[in-house]
Design a protein around this motif. Sequence first.
Motif, PDB file in Angstrom:
ATOM      1  N   LYS A  47       0.831  -1.197   0.000  1.00 43.01           N
ATOM      2  CA  LYS A  47       0.000   0.000   0.000  1.00 43.01           C
ATOM      3  C   LYS A  47       0.870   1.254   0.000  1.00 43.01           C
ATOM      4  N   GLU A  48       1.971   1.220   0.736  1.00 43.38           N
ATOM      5  CA  GLU A  48       2.856   2.373   0.796  1.00 43.38           C
ATOM      6  C   GLU A  48       3.472   2.666  -0.566  1.00 43.38           C
ATOM      7  N   GLU A  49       3.826   1.611  -1.310  1.00 44.98           N
ATOM      8  CA  GLU A  49       4.412   1.805  -2.642  1.00 44.98           C
ATOM      9  C   GLU A  49       3.406   2.421  -3.603  1.00 44.98           C
ATOM     10  N   VAL A  50       2.141   1.969  -3.511  1.00 41.43           N
ATOM     11  CA  VAL A  50       1.104   2.544  -4.362  1.00 41.43           C
ATOM     12  C   VAL A  50       0.871   4.004  -3.992  1.00 41.43           C
ATOM     13  N   GLU A  51       0.856   4.301  -2.691  1.00 43.18           N
ATOM     14  CA  GLU A  51       0.659   5.685  -2.244  1.00 43.18           C
ATOM     15  C   GLU A  51       1.768   6.591  -2.772  1.00 43.18           C
ATOM     16  N   ASP A  52       2.999   6.090  -2.792  1.00 40.84           N
ATOM     17  CA  ASP A  52       4.111   6.884  -3.304  1.00 40.84           C
ATOM     18  C   ASP A  52       3.924   7.200  -4.787  1.00 40.84           C
ATOM     19  N   LYS A  53       3.432   6.220  -5.552  1.00 42.60           N
ATOM     20  CA  LYS A  53       3.207   6.450  -6.977  1.00 42.60           C
ATOM     21  C   LYS A  53       2.075   7.458  -7.189  1.00 42.60           C
ATOM     22  N   LEU A  54       1.030   7.362  -6.368  1.00 42.51           N
ATOM     23  CA  LEU A  54      -0.062   8.316  -6.489  1.00 42.51           C
ATOM     24  C   LEU A  54       0.394   9.712  -6.105  1.00 42.51           C
ATOM     25  N   ALA A  55       1.227   9.802  -5.070  1.00 42.88           N
ATOM     26  CA  ALA A  55       1.732  11.109  -4.648  1.00 42.88           C
ATOM     27  C   ALA A  55       2.584  11.740  -5.750  1.00 42.88           C
ATOM     28  N   ALA A  56       3.393  10.917  -6.429  1.00 41.05           N
ATOM     29  CA  ALA A  56       4.222  11.441  -7.518  1.00 41.05           C
ATOM     30  C   ALA A  56       3.353  11.963  -8.659  1.00 41.05           C
ATOM     31  N   GLU A  57       2.252  11.261  -8.941  1.00 40.94           N
ATOM     32  CA  GLU A  57       1.348  11.706  -9.997  1.00 40.94           C
ATOM     33  C   GLU A  57       0.651  13.000  -9.605  1.00 40.94           C
ATOM     34  N   LEU A  58       0.295  13.119  -8.317  1.00 44.20           N
ATOM     35  CA  LEU A  58      -0.325  14.350  -7.837  1.00 44.20           C
ATOM     36  C   LEU A  58       0.630  15.533  -7.949  1.00 44.20           C
ATOM     37  N   GLU A  59       1.894  15.284  -7.684  1.00 44.86           N
ATOM     38  CA  GLU A  59       2.877  16.356  -7.802  1.00 44.86           C
ATOM     39  C   GLU A  59       2.967  16.856  -9.237  1.00 44.86           C
ATOM     40  N   LEU A  60       2.875  15.919 -10.186  1.00 47.83           N
ATOM     41  CA  LEU A  60       2.896  16.324 -11.590  1.00 47.83           C
ATOM     42  C   LEU A  60       1.680  17.179 -11.922  1.00 47.83           C
ATOM     43  N   LEU A  61       0.529  16.775 -11.391  1.00 51.04           N
ATOM     44  CA  LEU A  61      -0.678  17.560 -11.624  1.00 51.04           C
ATOM     45  C   LEU A  61      -0.542  18.952 -11.024  1.00 51.04           C
ATOM     46  N   ALA A  62      -0.001  19.001  -9.798  1.00 46.89           N
ATOM     47  CA  ALA A  62       0.143  20.296  -9.119  1.00 46.89           C
ATOM     48  C   ALA A  62       1.118  21.201  -9.862  1.00 46.89           C
TER      49      ALA A  62
END
Length: 211
Positions: A126-141
């Motif tokens: 779950k932590e690895e998936v969260e890290d990937k989602l966070a990276a995608e959010l950073e790109l959006l931001a």
Amino acid sequence: MKVECTLLREGGTFVDLTDPDITYHFKPDPKTGKHVSEVKDKGHLKRFLSIPEAYELELDDGETDLVDSKPKTEKAEKPPAALQGLDWEPKSVEYGNGQSVLTADLVNQSFSVSGLTTEQWNALTKEEVEDKLAAELELLADNITDPKALAKEGSAPESPPAQTGANDDELGADDKGALVVEAKKLGVKSPHLMGVPKLKEAIAAKKALAN
């Protein structure tokens, strides 16, 4: 269809096949002299033709229908596995300037650029998936266009305000972008995935540990 037995025996050749049980008599044709027999079962026809040194097909005009004694059953397709994270809460995540993205869309986008198979993605923690989602959010931001940044069409964007180290009271409840920045400085993991209340709790907890 007619199958010819090229092994000529006196009185013809008898062959017993099963499933279904049929006895074939390859007897001489009065017109051609060839030893032939009618074969209408597709499985039996394939069996005979798999022995080319003894049997071969003899087609007559109009004889094209075959009966398949073992009809094939279509295998039910297995539905694709759901990606880990599609059903996570919250259902949408803010990433700045009041803009948000559905969690399911974020997962699908992160998966599409990950290069992983569905099985590999679902094998992540779950932590690895969260890290990937966070990276995608950073790109959006990073790609947000602030409507206040342009005074009029064609004007240059204003420079973002410098960080002043403001405290929680000065930030305002809805300024999630500033909260995320502060949370990252304090070492909060995946702050983009948190709502404003949870962000404030995480920041307060980090500050309390630092004191």
